[in-house]
Design a protein around this motif. Structure first.
Motif, PDB file in Angstrom:
ATOM      1  N   UNK A   1       1.286  10.954  16.253  1.00 54.05           N
ATOM      2  CA  UNK A   1       1.001   9.711  16.968  1.00 54.05           C
ATOM      3  C   UNK A   1       0.837   8.590  15.948  1.00 54.05           C
ATOM      4  N   UNK A   2       1.411   7.428  16.251  1.00 52.68           N
ATOM      5  CA  UNK A   2       1.360   6.279  15.348  1.00 52.68           C
ATOM      6  C   UNK A   2       0.702   5.123  16.084  1.00 52.68           C
ATOM      7  N   UNK A   3      -0.164   4.420  15.388  1.00 58.94           N
ATOM      8  CA  UNK A   3      -0.782   3.229  15.980  1.00 58.94           C
ATOM      9  C   UNK A   3      -0.779   2.084  14.954  1.00 58.94           C
ATOM     10  N   UNK A   4      -0.779   0.837  15.450  1.00 58.13           N
ATOM     11  CA  UNK A   4      -0.824   0.426  16.858  1.00 58.13           C
ATOM     12  C   UNK A   4       0.502   0.707  17.566  1.00 58.13           C
ATOM     13  N   UNK A   5       0.446   1.516  18.619  1.00 58.95           N
ATOM     14  CA  UNK A   5       1.639   1.926  19.352  1.00 58.95           C
ATOM     15  C   UNK A   5       2.344   0.723  19.961  1.00 58.95           C
ATOM     16  N   UNK A   6       3.675   0.716  19.837  1.00 61.22           N
ATOM     17  CA  UNK A   6       4.488  -0.341  20.424  1.00 61.22           C
ATOM     18  C   UNK A   6       4.620  -1.585  19.572  1.00 61.22           C
ATOM     19  N   UNK A   7       3.960  -1.633  18.406  1.00 62.80           N
ATOM     20  CA  UNK A   7       4.060  -2.812  17.547  1.00 62.80           C
ATOM     21  C   UNK A   7       5.510  -3.023  17.117  1.00 62.80           C
ATOM     22  N   UNK A   8       6.054  -4.200  17.410  1.00 60.39           N
ATOM     23  CA  UNK A   8       7.429  -4.519  17.071  1.00 60.39           C
ATOM     24  C   UNK A   8       7.549  -4.895  15.594  1.00 60.39           C
ATOM     25  N   UNK A   9       8.640  -4.455  14.991  1.00 60.02           N
ATOM     26  CA  UNK A   9       8.905  -4.727  13.575  1.00 60.02           C
ATOM     27  C   UNK A   9      10.090  -5.677  13.456  1.00 60.02           C
ATOM     28  N   UNK A  10       9.983  -6.632  12.556  1.00 61.91           N
ATOM     29  CA  UNK A  10      11.077  -7.577  12.358  1.00 61.91           C
ATOM     30  C   UNK A  10      12.279  -6.906  11.709  1.00 61.91           C
ATOM     31  N   UNK A  11      12.030  -5.868  10.924  1.00 59.87           N
ATOM     32  CA  UNK A  11      13.075  -5.060  10.304  1.00 59.87           C
ATOM     33  C   UNK A  11      12.760  -3.601  10.572  1.00 59.87           C
ATOM     34  N   UNK A  12      13.768  -2.751  10.751  1.00 60.76           N
ATOM     35  CA  UNK A  12      13.483  -1.344  11.070  1.00 60.76           C
ATOM     36  C   UNK A  12      12.807  -0.620   9.920  1.00 60.76           C
TER      37      UNK A  12
ATOM     38  N   UNK B   1     -11.332  20.215   4.043  1.00 53.03           N
ATOM     39  CA  UNK B   1     -10.520  20.572   5.189  1.00 53.03           C
ATOM     40  C   UNK B   1      -9.258  19.715   5.204  1.00 53.03           C
ATOM     41  N   UNK B   2      -8.124  20.267   5.705  1.00 54.54           N
ATOM     42  CA  UNK B   2      -6.886  19.499   5.754  1.00 54.54           C
ATOM     43  C   UNK B   2      -7.064  18.228   6.572  1.00 54.54           C
ATOM     44  N   UNK B   3      -6.575  17.136   6.042  1.00 55.60           N
ATOM     45  CA  UNK B   3      -6.695  15.857   6.734  1.00 55.60           C
ATOM     46  C   UNK B   3      -5.798  15.839   7.965  1.00 55.60           C
ATOM     47  N   UNK B   4      -6.290  15.266   9.045  1.00 56.56           N
ATOM     48  CA  UNK B   4      -5.557  15.217  10.296  1.00 56.56           C
ATOM     49  C   UNK B   4      -4.941  13.852  10.551  1.00 56.56           C
ATOM     50  N   UNK B   5      -5.317  12.847   9.770  1.00 58.08           N
ATOM     51  CA  UNK B   5      -4.726  11.527   9.955  1.00 58.08           C
ATOM     52  C   UNK B   5      -4.691  10.785   8.631  1.00 58.08           C
ATOM     53  N   UNK B   6      -3.949   9.696   8.607  1.00 56.46           N
ATOM     54  CA  UNK B   6      -3.879   8.842   7.422  1.00 56.46           C
ATOM     55  C   UNK B   6      -3.651   7.424   7.910  1.00 56.46           C
ATOM     56  N   UNK B   7      -4.124   6.476   7.114  1.00 52.95           N
ATOM     57  CA  UNK B   7      -4.002   5.075   7.511  1.00 52.95           C
ATOM     58  C   UNK B   7      -4.009   4.185   6.288  1.00 52.95           C
ATOM     59  N   UNK B   8      -3.436   3.026   6.456  1.00 53.40           N
ATOM     60  CA  UNK B   8      -3.382   2.043   5.373  1.00 53.40           C
ATOM     61  C   UNK B   8      -3.104   0.675   5.975  1.00 53.40           C
ATOM     62  N   UNK B   9      -3.489  -0.356   5.254  1.00 52.52           N
ATOM     63  CA  UNK B   9      -3.169  -1.723   5.638  1.00 52.52           C
ATOM     64  C   UNK B   9      -1.894  -2.125   4.922  1.00 52.52           C
ATOM     65  N   UNK B  10      -0.886  -2.472   5.696  1.00 54.50           N
ATOM     66  CA  UNK B  10       0.414  -2.856   5.147  1.00 54.50           C
ATOM     67  C   UNK B  10       0.705  -4.283   5.589  1.00 54.50           C
TER      68      UNK B  10
ATOM     69  N   UNK C   1      -2.211   0.404   9.930  1.00 53.99           N
ATOM     70  CA  UNK C   1      -1.330   1.391  10.562  1.00 53.99           C
ATOM     71  C   UNK C   1      -1.907   2.781  10.323  1.00 53.99           C
ATOM     72  N   UNK C   2      -1.937   3.579  11.369  1.00 52.57           N
ATOM     73  CA  UNK C   2      -2.488   4.928  11.274  1.00 52.57           C
ATOM     74  C   UNK C   2      -1.503   5.933  11.853  1.00 52.57           C
ATOM     75  N   UNK C   3      -1.459   7.099  11.240  1.00 51.96           N
ATOM     76  CA  UNK C   3      -0.654   8.222  11.731  1.00 51.96           C
ATOM     77  C   UNK C   3      -1.568   9.437  11.807  1.00 51.96           C
ATOM     78  N   UNK C   4      -1.499  10.140  12.917  1.00 46.95           N
ATOM     79  CA  UNK C   4      -2.310  11.354  13.036  1.00 46.95           C
ATOM     80  C   UNK C   4      -1.522  12.444  13.748  1.00 46.95           C
ATOM     81  N   UNK C   5      -1.909  13.682  13.479  1.00 45.68           N
ATOM     82  CA  UNK C   5      -1.311  14.802  14.192  1.00 45.68           C
ATOM     83  C   UNK C   5      -1.808  14.795  15.628  1.00 45.68           C
TER      84      UNK C   5
ATOM     85  N   UNK D   1       0.836  -1.201   0.000  1.00 42.51           N
ATOM     86  CA  UNK D   1       0.000   0.000   0.000  1.00 42.51           C
ATOM     87  C   UNK D   1       0.855   1.229   0.000  1.00 42.51           C
ATOM     88  N   UNK D   2       0.427   2.203  -0.740  1.00 41.16           N
ATOM     89  CA  UNK D   2       1.002   3.546  -0.667  1.00 41.16           C
ATOM     90  C   UNK D   2      -0.161   4.490  -0.463  1.00 41.16           C
ATOM     91  N   UNK D   3      -0.134   5.228   0.618  1.00 45.76           N
ATOM     92  CA  UNK D   3      -1.245   6.109   0.907  1.00 45.76           C
ATOM     93  C   UNK D   3      -0.752   7.536   0.901  1.00 45.76           C
TER      94      UNK D   3
END
Length: 395
Positions: free
Chosen positions: A131-142, A66-75, A108-112, A47-49
């Motif tokens: 703010x990024x969610x789901x907060x604390x989600x561990x990634x196998x690669x950075x 109105x300016x968007x305050x958040x964005x999200x996508x399924x990755x 995954x969602x990102x919001x101001x 996904x590219x959002x």
């Protein structure tokens, strides 16, 4: 909220439809917009959002986009990215998740941030907090997180783009993350888990690590570089601000009332030709060792501005074993006329140039720092040792 959904069957989206519905009291708008293109990469990103500059109140409330305050996508395991669109509240924000970082499809969602969390003491924010969610989600690669930076705030805190870091908050605790890339306007870091809160910032320098001093004019040639010759109320003035760093130091030179368009060459030198009162010192035979640092040019309004990063405070030195010159400090800063002709009207002979430019064909000294009245050392020495005669500097 606004969800931008690309069609995989077409690399360029066409306006397809606007679907308005009520979902938990919020207007949901699904849009395909030709100005936001979706292009599959060779890695087949899931996904590219691109957050469109619409949403918020939507189109049904009469208020317009109105300016968007958040964005999200399924990755998913293939990887993907989220990027804030130009003009949106998240402009400059980008999260790139590499292939293999996620084991399964993840929303995954990102919001101001609606309210900024206070950064640690001694730190100044220089961008927007997200703010990024789901907060604390561990990634196998950075993953790579890019945040916008307000260059004016970086400068206000006497820092450079390279000094910007990102503060990441997880479980209520702040951690400082060094940048892997930075320029005026953005900073990028690597993250191994999704941050609850992130913001670009700088460490404010301690008062003892900020040194300010003035450069003084060479009286003989003052009228040849003054924007307003003979006007005592508008004489040329130049101030140097040096901030001590971990690996090197940062010098900012700011001046005003300099003849517009005039060019100079900046050096650090061993000795000043002026005494502590800014008068010509007849006992100084020459400037001693000199290091070429930068070119200087007066702007159309008579201002000058120079920034350099190098070793400056207490440790700047040079040596030459070929001629038997031992370690020699250059604790003074001065600049010379780049063109010998620019000082001819003040009595300088252009046929007798000085070596103070890249062509070794420069004019005379224009302005320089003065020594301390007690130690005799230049202002780049902040740790003088007066137990010896003459005094020396503790590196």
């Amino acid at each position: 909220m606004t969800v931008v959904e690309p069609f995989a069957s077409s690399p360029e989206w066409m306006v397809e439809q606007f679907i308005h519905s009520q979902e938990r009291g919020n207007l949901v708008t699904r849009i395909t917009i030709p100005s936001y293109r979706f292009v599959f990469r060779a890695t087949n990103l899931a996904a590219v959002l691109l957050a469109a500059a619409c949403g918020g109140g939507g189109y049904g409330d009469g208020g317009g986009p109105q300016p968007i305050q958040d964005m999200q996508a399924t990755i998913g395991p293939q990887g993907g990215e989220l990027a804030g669109a130009k003009g949106s509240a998240l402009e400059g924000v980008k999260l790139v998740v590499p292939a293999g970082a996620l084991a399964s499809d993840t929303r995954i969602a990102i919001k101001a941030a609606s309210t900024d969390a206070a950064l640690p003491a001694g730190t100044s924010g220089v961008g927007k907090q997200i703010q990024i969610s789901p907060a604390g989600l561990q990634l196998a690669l950075p993953a790579q997180l890019t945040l916008p930076v307000d260059a004016s705030q970086v400068e206000a805190n006497l820092r450079f783009a390279e000094d910007v870091k990102v503060w990441v908050q997880d479980a209520g605790q702040w951690a400082q993350t060094q940048q892997i890339d930075g320029a005026d306007g953005t900073v990028t870091i690597e993250i191994s888990s999704l941050a609850a809160v992130a913001e670009a910032g700088v460490d404010r320098p301690e008062p003892q690590d900020v040194v300010r001093f003035d450069l003084h004019p060479n009286p003989r040639f003052l009228n040849c570089f003054a924007q307003f010759p003979g006007d005592a109320n508008r004489t040329p003035s130049v101030q140097a601000t040096v901030v001590r760093g971990d690996l090197n130091d940062e010098l900012t030179l700011r001046g005003r009332n300099i003849k517009p368009g005039l060019q100079f060459d900046l050096f650090t030198v061993q000795r000043s030709s002026l005494d502590a009162d800014g008068k010509v010192d007849p006992t100084v035979p020459n400037f001693g060792l000199a290091w070429y640092q930068s070119e200087v040019k007066a702007r159309s309004n008579g201002d000058v501005r120079v920034k350099i990063q190098t070793i400056l405070l207490d440790e700047i030195f040079g040596f030459d074993p070929i001629v038997g010159l031992g370690p020699t400090n250059t604790f003074h800063i001065g600049f010379w006329f780049d063109n010998p002709q620019d000082a001819a009207a003040c009595g300088f002979d252009p046929n007798q140039p000085t070596p103070f430019n890249g062509d070794h064909h420069a004019g005379p000294l224009a302005m320089i720092s003065v020594p301390d009245a007690t130690t005799g050392l230049g202002p780049l020495c902040t740790k003088p040792d007066t137990s010896t005669v003459p005094a020396h500097c503790n590196p």
